[in-house]
Design an enzyme around this catalytic site. Structure first.
Site, PDB file in Angstrom:
ATOM      1  N   HIS A   1      -0.442  -6.601  -1.334  1.00  0.00           N
ATOM      2  CA  HIS A   1      -0.288  -5.164  -1.577  1.00  0.00           C
ATOM      3  C   HIS A   1       0.868  -4.598  -0.744  1.00  0.00           C
ATOM      4  O   HIS A   1       1.784  -3.956  -1.274  1.00  0.00           O
ATOM      5  CB  HIS A   1      -1.597  -4.444  -1.224  1.00  0.00           C
ATOM      6  CG  HIS A   1      -1.558  -2.962  -1.430  1.00  0.00           C
ATOM      7  ND1 HIS A   1      -2.047  -2.356  -2.562  1.00  0.00           N
ATOM      8  CD2 HIS A   1      -1.077  -1.950  -0.652  1.00  0.00           C
ATOM      9  CE1 HIS A   1      -1.866  -1.041  -2.477  1.00  0.00           C
ATOM     10  NE2 HIS A   1      -1.283  -0.773  -1.318  1.00  0.00           N
ATOM     11  N   GLU A   2       0.822  -4.849   0.555  1.00  0.00           N
ATOM     12  CA  GLU A   2       1.865  -4.298   1.434  1.00  0.00           C
ATOM     13  C   GLU A   2       3.224  -4.944   1.120  1.00  0.00           C
ATOM     14  O   GLU A   2       4.264  -4.296   1.254  1.00  0.00           O
ATOM     15  CB  GLU A   2       1.497  -4.473   2.908  1.00  0.00           C
ATOM     16  CG  GLU A   2       0.204  -3.757   3.340  1.00  0.00           C
ATOM     17  CD  GLU A   2       0.160  -2.261   3.019  1.00  0.00           C
ATOM     18  OE1 GLU A   2       1.225  -1.615   3.009  1.00  0.00           O
ATOM     19  OE2 GLU A   2      -0.956  -1.750   2.751  1.00  0.00           O
TER      20      GLU A   2
ATOM     21  N   HIS B   1       4.885  -2.848  -1.399  1.00  0.00           N
ATOM     22  CA  HIS B   1       5.533  -1.671  -0.789  1.00  0.00           C
ATOM     23  C   HIS B   1       6.834  -2.096  -0.103  1.00  0.00           C
ATOM     24  O   HIS B   1       7.861  -1.432  -0.202  1.00  0.00           O
ATOM     25  CB  HIS B   1       4.614  -1.043   0.264  1.00  0.00           C
ATOM     26  CG  HIS B   1       3.474  -0.248  -0.297  1.00  0.00           C
ATOM     27  ND1 HIS B   1       3.662   0.817  -1.141  1.00  0.00           N
ATOM     28  CD2 HIS B   1       2.125  -0.338  -0.116  1.00  0.00           C
ATOM     29  CE1 HIS B   1       2.473   1.345  -1.455  1.00  0.00           C
ATOM     30  NE2 HIS B   1       1.529   0.663  -0.846  1.00  0.00           N
TER      31      HIS B   1
ATOM     32  N   GLU C   1       3.106   3.267  -4.814  1.00  0.00           N
ATOM     33  CA  GLU C   1       1.826   2.583  -5.039  1.00  0.00           C
ATOM     34  C   GLU C   1       1.881   1.730  -6.321  1.00  0.00           C
ATOM     35  O   GLU C   1       1.186   0.731  -6.426  1.00  0.00           O
ATOM     36  CB  GLU C   1       0.735   3.655  -5.111  1.00  0.00           C
ATOM     37  CG  GLU C   1      -0.656   3.185  -4.791  1.00  0.00           C
ATOM     38  CD  GLU C   1      -0.857   2.629  -3.379  1.00  0.00           C
ATOM     39  OE1 GLU C   1      -0.047   2.921  -2.463  1.00  0.00           O
ATOM     40  OE2 GLU C   1      -1.809   1.873  -3.205  1.00  0.00           O
TER      41      GLU C   1
END
Ligand code: ZN
Length: 521
Positions: free
Chosen positions: A282-283, A286, A312
């Site tokens: 997830h990160e 980003h 997101e």
């Protein structure tokens, strides 16, 4: 361009660069606070942070910048949601597209900073600081009443903020705009309505089907091996470790400390495998976005996510659409087994894939799966918009929360700690932020549909993921999304990439197809 205009754009760029540097210094302080700072360092760190905020505010709200922007013809028309080409027709023709986008972005920041009176900013930050510690105690004690007066004050202050910033249709527009420039409450309401109509029956159907077995996730996964495996995946995804790093924190986040220093953080649970790896992916999503800003915008405030929803969308595409897909684990499960010898011997890729995609309505948002997650967000969005329009009262929140939870998720939290008090956001006045999480899912699926088409269809895309060849996907994202940073708004990206606007359909189709199959519906 006149000589005055040339001087004015130079001034805007100079101030913007300084503010960007200040924000990177601020990020360095926050990153340190969340990772390695010794406990007693906190007092001066918070003084350092407020000094930086003050400096940035003085730059942004100041008349030097205001005059330069006025010389360039920047006015409130730039705040609209219209395409850059239309709203910047008043700006000098000699400016490049990137300079026009910069003027638009800087004007937005200037407008907001200059409009909100300092006493309101102070009152919000002071109330938020106290309310946060009151909230933490109230959550532990399950005592909403002690938090209620603080939340009432914060709601009042945010309504005041909405009034001074101004709005056309709904006070919530003024708050949402901070995180989703140009997006309107009415658009979010509509897209959530479409999503709700599809998700509620899907969740019901899943609940009636035999549950998948995910007990293997709770075996023992030594942290050092989790980290080693995570770093391997990170490298495969294309994360440049010469321009980034990964550390451990309580609440994972990604932050840019400089043009070539984008750091991600994660957390691990020894007896719950999903926590570590999926926060890393997830990160990474980003981080890849922030590492991909183009040379024209680097070092300026355009080198930033254009909206939280778009940010997101990147993290959720990598985490869910790619990282929780069958081809991904067909490739990585054999490798994973070598990192945890003996732990997963009995497990085939199919059982693993189904296990990591278990769907189950639960009380806590941050633990929710990708199907029920958006329902948690809709609940908060509904209550926030009503609070801002003044049609519900803070004291009624616990009951309203339970009623909404029954409607949306079919479950009823019997405790405020797992209901209305679960999230920290409201305790520091963060209203307008929650919907961006779900917008990320929606926008991500809209982009992914085009990626799939451009890369040759779902089979071809699956083959890329299944051979850990992520380069074509990342390169597509860089070309169509990342390089622009905030030079294109979310609306402009959507229109350029999909030819339309915000639309829940691709996300609904993705979830329906995936989970109909996982649960044999
Ligand atoms: Zn995120």
């Amino acid at each position: 361009m006149t000589e005055q205009q040339t001087k004015a754009i130079e001034k805007v760029q100079e101030i913007d660069k300084e503010v960007t540097l200040i924000s990177h210094i601020g990020a360095t302080i926050s990153w340190d606070q969340e990772t390695y700072m010794p406990e007693q360092g906190v007092e001066e760190k918070s003084e350092q942070s407020s000094l930086l905020s003050r400096l940035a505010h003085d730059h942004m709200a100041g008349s030097t910048l205001g005059n330069a922007l006025a010389t360039l013809g920047a006015d409130e028309k730039l705040l609209g949601a219209e395409a850059l080409g239309n709203v910047t027709s008043k700006l000098p023709k000699g400016l490049s597209q990137t300079q026009k986008a910069l003027v638009r972005k800087v004007y937005r920041n200037h407008f907001r900073e200059a409009k909100i009176p300092e006493d309101l900013v102070m009152e919000l930050s002071q109330t938020g600081t106290i309310a946060q510690s009151v909230w933490a105690k109230a959550r532990n004690a399950g005592d909403f009443a002690s938090f209620q007066p603080y939340l009432e004050k914060l709601v009042d202050l945010k309504r005041r903020e909405a009034d001074v910033v101004g709005y056309e249709d709904h006070p919530y527009d003024a708050l949402l705009d901070t995180y989703e420039p140009g997006m309107k409450t009415a658009q979010v309401t509509q897209v959530f309505k479409d999503l709700r109509a599809a998700l509620v029956p899907l969740v019901k159907a899943i609940a009636a089907a035999p549950q998948v077995d995910d007990s293997f996730l709770q075996r023992t996964y030594p942290l050092a091996s989790q980290e080693a495996f995570g770093l391997r995946v990170l490298k495969d995804l294309g994360y440049d470790m010469d321009r980034g790093r990964m550390d451990v924190t309580a609440h994972p986040f990604t932050t840019s400390l400089g043009r070539d220093d984008v750091r991600i953080t994660t957390r691990y649970a020894e007896n719950f495998f999903k926590t570590g790896i999926f926060s890393i992916i997830h990160e990474a999503g980003h981080g890849l976005y922030e590492l991909g800003f183009g040379p024209e915008i680097r070092g300026s405030s355009l080198a930033d996510g254009t909206s939280l929803g778009v940010h997101e969308s990147q993290s959720r595409t990598w985490e869910n659409m790619i990282g929780r897909s069958r081809p991904f684990w067909n490739h990585y499960l054999p490798l994973l087994k070598t990192y945890f010898p003996g732990v997963l011997d009995d497990l085939g890729p199919e059982a693993f894939y189904r296990g990591i995609n278990k769907v189950e309505p639960s009380f806590i948002r941050v633990e929710a799966d990708e199907v029920t997650y958006s329902l948690h967000i809709m609940l908060r969005f509904f209550l926030e918009t009503k609070l801002m329009e003044g049609s519900i009262k803070v004291k009624d929140l616990p009951d309203l929360w339970r009623a909404e939870s029954r409607d949306l998720l079919g479950i009823d939290p019997d405790h405020v700690s797992s209901g209305v008090l679960q999230d920290v956001h409201w305790s520091f006045g963060l209203f307008g932020y929650f919907p961006t999480y779900s917008l990320g899912n929606i926008i991500g699926a809209q982009f992914y549909q085009v990626i799939e088409k451009d890369l040759g269809g779902s089979k071809a895309l699956g083959d890329l993921v299944g051979s850990a060849n992520f380069e074509p996907i990342l390169s597509w994202m860089r070309t169509h999304i990342h390089q622009y940073g905030a030079a294109k708004t979310a609306g402009e990206l959507l229109s350029d990439i999909t030819g339309g606007g915000l639309d829940a359909k691709p996300f609904v189709n993705y979830l329906t197809a995936k989970y109909t199959e996982v649960y044999g519906l």
